[in-house]
Motif scaffolding. Sequence first.
Motif, PDB file in Angstrom:
ATOM      1  N   TYR A  98      19.358  75.874  83.200  1.00 58.39           N
ATOM      2  CA  TYR A  98      19.900  76.748  82.166  1.00 58.39           C
ATOM      3  C   TYR A  98      18.985  77.959  82.040  1.00 58.39           C
ATOM      4  O   TYR A  98      17.859  77.965  82.504  1.00 58.39           O
ATOM      5  CB  TYR A  98      19.951  76.042  80.811  1.00 58.39           C
ATOM      6  CG  TYR A  98      20.878  74.863  80.726  1.00 58.39           C
ATOM      7  CD1 TYR A  98      21.756  74.559  81.756  1.00 58.39           C
ATOM      8  CD2 TYR A  98      20.880  74.051  79.603  1.00 58.39           C
ATOM      9  CE1 TYR A  98      22.600  73.479  81.661  1.00 58.39           C
ATOM     10  CE2 TYR A  98      21.725  72.957  79.499  1.00 58.39           C
ATOM     11  CZ  TYR A  98      22.588  72.665  80.538  1.00 58.39           C
ATOM     12  OH  TYR A  98      23.431  71.608  80.451  1.00 58.39           O
ATOM     13  N   LYS A  99      19.472  78.977  81.341  1.00 59.67           N
ATOM     14  CA  LYS A  99      18.586  80.085  81.003  1.00 59.67           C
ATOM     15  C   LYS A  99      17.562  79.592  79.991  1.00 59.67           C
ATOM     16  O   LYS A  99      17.780  78.646  79.250  1.00 59.67           O
ATOM     17  CB  LYS A  99      19.388  81.245  80.443  1.00 59.67           C
ATOM     18  CG  LYS A  99      20.166  81.982  81.529  1.00 59.67           C
ATOM     19  CD  LYS A  99      19.224  82.551  82.563  1.00 59.67           C
ATOM     20  CE  LYS A  99      19.991  83.258  83.670  1.00 59.67           C
ATOM     21  NZ  LYS A  99      19.148  83.622  84.779  1.00 59.67           N
ATOM     22  N   SER A 102       7.968  84.513  91.627  1.00 58.39           N
ATOM     23  CA  SER A 102       9.285  83.923  91.834  1.00 58.39           C
ATOM     24  C   SER A 102       9.180  82.535  92.469  1.00 58.39           C
ATOM     25  O   SER A 102       9.835  81.592  92.045  1.00 58.39           O
ATOM     26  CB  SER A 102      10.146  84.839  92.715  1.00 58.39           C
ATOM     27  OG  SER A 102      10.373  86.068  92.073  1.00 58.39           O
ATOM     28  N   LYS A 103       8.330  82.426  93.481  1.00 59.20           N
ATOM     29  CA  LYS A 103       8.163  81.144  94.156  1.00 59.20           C
ATOM     30  C   LYS A 103       7.386  80.176  93.271  1.00 59.20           C
ATOM     31  O   LYS A 103       6.323  80.499  92.763  1.00 59.20           O
ATOM     32  CB  LYS A 103       7.427  81.355  95.482  1.00 59.20           C
ATOM     33  CG  LYS A 103       7.386  80.115  96.365  1.00 59.20           C
ATOM     34  CD  LYS A 103       6.723  80.421  97.698  1.00 59.20           C
ATOM     35  CE  LYS A 103       6.711  79.192  98.591  1.00 59.20           C
ATOM     36  NZ  LYS A 103       6.047  79.472  99.887  1.00 59.20           N
ATOM     37  N   HIS A 150       9.874  86.576  77.982  1.00 61.11           N
ATOM     38  CA  HIS A 150      10.376  85.949  79.214  1.00 61.11           C
ATOM     39  C   HIS A 150      10.385  86.999  80.321  1.00 61.11           C
ATOM     40  O   HIS A 150      10.331  88.192  80.049  1.00 61.11           O
ATOM     41  CB  HIS A 150      11.780  85.395  79.006  1.00 61.11           C
ATOM     42  CG  HIS A 150      11.924  84.552  77.785  1.00 61.11           C
ATOM     43  ND1 HIS A 150      11.334  83.324  77.658  1.00 61.11           N
ATOM     44  CD2 HIS A 150      12.576  84.765  76.612  1.00 61.11           C
ATOM     45  CE1 HIS A 150      11.626  82.808  76.470  1.00 61.11           C
ATOM     46  NE2 HIS A 150      12.379  83.674  75.819  1.00 61.11           N
ATOM     47  N   PHE A 151      10.508  86.573  81.572  1.00 62.81           N
ATOM     48  CA  PHE A 151      10.298  87.504  82.682  1.00 62.81           C
ATOM     49  C   PHE A 151      11.431  87.523  83.710  1.00 62.81           C
ATOM     50  O   PHE A 151      11.222  87.940  84.833  1.00 62.81           O
ATOM     51  CB  PHE A 151       8.981  87.169  83.398  1.00 62.81           C
ATOM     52  CG  PHE A 151       7.781  87.336  82.527  1.00 62.81           C
ATOM     53  CD1 PHE A 151       7.154  88.564  82.413  1.00 62.81           C
ATOM     54  CD2 PHE A 151       7.292  86.271  81.783  1.00 62.81           C
ATOM     55  CE1 PHE A 151       6.053  88.729  81.590  1.00 62.81           C
ATOM     56  CE2 PHE A 151       6.195  86.428  80.957  1.00 62.81           C
ATOM     57  CZ  PHE A 151       5.574  87.667  80.860  1.00 62.81           C
ATOM     58  N   ASN A 152      12.626  87.082  83.344  1.00 63.36           N
ATOM     59  CA  ASN A 152      13.705  87.029  84.332  1.00 63.36           C
ATOM     60  C   ASN A 152      14.400  88.378  84.496  1.00 63.36           C
ATOM     61  O   ASN A 152      15.559  88.565  84.155  1.00 63.36           O
ATOM     62  CB  ASN A 152      14.729  85.964  83.929  1.00 63.36           C
ATOM     63  CG  ASN A 152      14.222  84.590  84.275  1.00 63.36           C
ATOM     64  OD1 ASN A 152      13.601  84.409  85.312  1.00 63.36           O
ATOM     65  ND2 ASN A 152      14.457  83.623  83.416  1.00 63.36           N
ATOM     66  N   LYS A 153      13.652  89.332  85.009  1.00 63.26           N
ATOM     67  CA  LYS A 153      14.196  90.650  85.327  1.00 63.26           C
ATOM     68  C   LYS A 153      13.735  91.048  86.726  1.00 63.26           C
ATOM     69  O   LYS A 153      12.910  90.381  87.346  1.00 63.26           O
ATOM     70  CB  LYS A 153      13.743  91.687  84.297  1.00 63.26           C
ATOM     71  CG  LYS A 153      14.426  91.522  82.929  1.00 63.26           C
ATOM     72  CD  LYS A 153      14.198  92.745  82.066  1.00 63.26           C
ATOM     73  CE  LYS A 153      14.989  92.621  80.778  1.00 63.26           C
ATOM     74  NZ  LYS A 153      14.870  93.841  79.945  1.00 63.26           N
ATOM     75  N   LYS A 154      14.301  92.154  87.242  1.00 63.78           N
ATOM     76  CA  LYS A 154      13.957  92.592  88.591  1.00 63.78           C
ATOM     77  C   LYS A 154      12.512  93.071  88.687  1.00 63.78           C
ATOM     78  O   LYS A 154      11.871  92.924  89.715  1.00 63.78           O
ATOM     79  CB  LYS A 154      14.910  93.700  89.036  1.00 63.78           C
ATOM     80  CG  LYS A 154      16.337  93.228  89.262  1.00 63.78           C
ATOM     81  CD  LYS A 154      17.217  94.366  89.757  1.00 63.78           C
ATOM     82  CE  LYS A 154      18.632  93.874  89.992  1.00 63.78           C
ATOM     83  NZ  LYS A 154      19.525  94.959  90.456  1.00 63.78           N
ATOM     84  N   ASN A 155      12.027  93.677  87.612  1.00 63.01           N
ATOM     85  CA  ASN A 155      10.643  94.141  87.623  1.00 63.01           C
ATOM     86  C   ASN A 155       9.859  93.397  86.547  1.00 63.01           C
ATOM     87  O   ASN A 155      10.357  92.457  85.935  1.00 63.01           O
ATOM     88  CB  ASN A 155      10.578  95.660  87.413  1.00 63.01           C
ATOM     89  CG  ASN A 155      11.376  96.082  86.182  1.00 63.01           C
ATOM     90  OD1 ASN A 155      11.394  95.380  85.188  1.00 63.01           O
ATOM     91  ND2 ASN A 155      12.032  97.224  86.282  1.00 63.01           N
ATOM     92  N   GLY A 186      13.102  80.687  87.038  1.00 63.56           N
ATOM     93  CA  GLY A 186      13.513  82.009  87.521  1.00 63.56           C
ATOM     94  C   GLY A 186      12.322  82.829  87.966  1.00 63.56           C
ATOM     95  O   GLY A 186      11.959  82.838  89.126  1.00 63.56           O
ATOM     96  N   LYS A 187      11.699  83.512  87.022  1.00 67.40           N
ATOM     97  CA  LYS A 187      10.522  84.319  87.305  1.00 67.40           C
ATOM     98  C   LYS A 187       9.504  84.128  86.196  1.00 67.40           C
ATOM     99  O   LYS A 187       9.866  83.970  85.032  1.00 67.40           O
ATOM    100  CB  LYS A 187      10.885  85.803  87.429  1.00 67.40           C
ATOM    101  CG  LYS A 187      11.784  86.108  88.613  1.00 67.40           C
ATOM    102  CD  LYS A 187      12.209  87.561  88.627  1.00 67.40           C
ATOM    103  CE  LYS A 187      13.146  87.826  89.792  1.00 67.40           C
ATOM    104  NZ  LYS A 187      13.646  89.227  89.792  1.00 67.40           N
ATOM    105  N   SER A 188       8.232  84.134  86.553  1.00 66.50           N
ATOM    106  CA  SER A 188       7.140  84.007  85.597  1.00 66.50           C
ATOM    107  C   SER A 188       6.150  85.141  85.832  1.00 66.50           C
ATOM    108  O   SER A 188       6.204  85.830  86.844  1.00 66.50           O
ATOM    109  CB  SER A 188       6.442  82.650  85.751  1.00 66.50           C
ATOM    110  OG  SER A 188       7.361  81.586  85.595  1.00 66.50           O
ATOM    111  N   ALA A 189       5.230  85.330  84.880  1.00 69.96           N
ATOM    112  CA  ALA A 189       4.193  86.352  85.025  1.00 69.96           C
ATOM    113  C   ALA A 189       2.951  85.727  85.649  1.00 69.96           C
ATOM    114  O   ALA A 189       2.460  84.703  85.179  1.00 69.96           O
ATOM    115  CB  ALA A 189       3.851  86.962  83.675  1.00 69.96           C
ATOM    116  N   SER A 190       2.460  86.334  86.714  1.00 70.37           N
ATOM    117  CA  SER A 190       1.252  85.868  87.392  1.00 70.37           C
ATOM    118  C   SER A 190       0.108  86.813  87.057  1.00 70.37           C
ATOM    119  O   SER A 190       0.218  88.024  87.268  1.00 70.37           O
ATOM    120  CB  SER A 190       1.481  85.822  88.900  1.00 70.37           C
ATOM    121  OG  SER A 190       0.297  85.497  89.587  1.00 70.37           O
ATOM    122  N   LEU A 191      -0.975  86.266  86.513  1.00 74.72           N
ATOM    123  CA  LEU A 191      -2.136  87.073  86.129  1.00 74.72           C
ATOM    124  C   LEU A 191      -3.287  86.800  87.088  1.00 74.72           C
ATOM    125  O   LEU A 191      -3.672  85.646  87.294  1.00 74.72           O
ATOM    126  CB  LEU A 191      -2.578  86.767  84.700  1.00 74.72           C
ATOM    127  CG  LEU A 191      -1.696  87.312  83.568  1.00 74.72           C
ATOM    128  CD1 LEU A 191      -0.524  86.382  83.313  1.00 74.72           C
ATOM    129  CD2 LEU A 191      -2.499  87.497  82.292  1.00 74.72           C
TER     130      LEU A 191
END
Length: 621
Positions: free
Chosen positions: A460-461, A297-298, A270-275, A303-308
């Motif tokens: 939820y998380k 993020s958008k 999962h990727f819900n961190k600042k970096n 929350g946050k996902s990884a963009s490749l």
Amino acid sequence: MRLLLLFMITTTFLSSIEIEKAQTVKIKELKDGTMMVKIALNYENPIEMSRRIRGVDGIYNLPLPIPGSWKVLSAKGYLSYSPSILLQKDHSAGVINFNNMNIKQFKLFKYEKTGVKFSINPKYIKEYNQLRIEMIQHYTDKCEDGASSQLWTDINLIDSYIEFHIEKIAIPEEIHSLTTHMIDGKQYKIEPINYVISKKPTDKELLHYAHITGAVANSIQYRMAPISVSNSLELKEHNVIVSPKESMKQKLLSLKPHFLFDNDPIYSLHFNKKNLQPLIHNSINLSLSSSGVALLSKKAFHGKSASLEGGKIRLSKLPILDKDNVTVAFWFKANSKRTKYLEFGFENYKLTLNKRDIGFSTHKGDIYGKRVKLNNGWHHIVARFNSQDIRKNSLYLDGKKLKLRRVTGKIKKENIAFTSSADISGYGAIDQLYFFDKTLDSKTRSKLYKLAKQYKKKSYKEALFISEKLLHDINVLINPISPDKIILLISPDEESKITDVIYGFYKKDLSLYFRQGLNIDAVTIPPKADAYSAKDYIPVDTDISFRELGYETTVLRGWYPPSISIDFKVYPDHYFNSKDTIEAHLNYVFPTTVNSDSVSNIFINDKFAKQIDIMETSKTG
């Protein structure tokens, strides 16, 4: 000893005021799931039935905090009062102010028998609020004495109220939820907490819960917390469980119908961190390419996902070389501007997501899968790889099984094999990736898709497995039956660390941790101090000078000199009833030109306490 510990657990600084306070707050549950909360204006001090407001411009202030679990839909109030019959009817009025916004003006004698109703615009409501009632009182239209005994109005505090129409909000799985929801000091009526204790608890286990009781009492400002003790989760209440990680999993078996448990993945991402460093479950190594991978993020999945964008994420040291089947599940969002979207797989054996088809490939020229047309939104994929026969593979797209066939090219059987590393590459976004070293049963596959959708909808998380929710020493778990309740898990790796983790509740400001999980590395417990020696608190049996509290001699000048505010704290285990007094001695010098009718007004916590004649008390102080 055991009886003493149980008493400590279930008793949290009870007082007669707290028992009476329950009568000042009335909660009514409505059929649509919302609630009406009526708060009498004497909720701070239930013993006080009325308040007399004196002077030309008399003021009564009342704090109205909003608990973190409330969403206020509307608010209204009622003010019951009795003015002095000696006041002028035409010139005496009242003003109700909320957070410095004027919400009601009225003439005192127009509503003296019926009381005044008023409404509060929800957009004025903040986390902390101030209600101010101002009485403008005159007994003559000529020159009048502002300190005349004729200038008064009594506010009927027990019949006056504020009523909030609220709905309880789902609590996020974040550490700060503890102090903003479960042990929130802003609550008007403290919600019950259930301690889940073993059927045959040891003295050490009871002592752990006794320490938690102290932490809870500290957070809710030493008010009464209704605490129950049971051997199982009470899902209609907040719950607290203390146990090392391995035994904690057994204690959470009752949640099995609501969370996945038996089929823990060997890896999750999962990727819900600042970096870009993701939340990693299990000890598999992870590496990211230096370019082409970023946080999204958008319009992320959650929350946050990884963009490749041509980058690569590699999972290494996968213990799967002797396995017959492995399964990968993740959410993805394709980059519609590209023909080739994303790939997940081993050296030659891959899952390929293209613009026109989805399937398995053994080299660059083949696809065993299905022709599909994807929209630009998020999609869920579950892919099973077989280590010998590609025809035994399966694909599920958004919860539906795809009928697979050879779409293009010829399969290279010699390339059908697992390696100890796997790559995610291509163009698009991914999130919530799970990797299993086996085939998933239909129930687990269904839950992977449905639970993730449910979690996204309710914010939820994203963690879907019990083991993921136990990654830290302190974890907050959403109650699956009542999303406005918390399951607090104190679960370090070893039992010997439990005491330090509980002391972490005192050491850390939990409201600052807007993320799930908290690890306590070490706690330094200070040496024992003398009783009643805490900073900023004063003993009640010793004379304390203002100088000791940090105040020097002050000169007051002018028609309206500024007030002097002296801050001090009294220990919370001291209870003051209506007959107790706090003595203060003022030593002052004034010039001979001061009028003989000059007075000094003394307030405690913004409540009028005493008025002294400066001339009369100048010799004695």
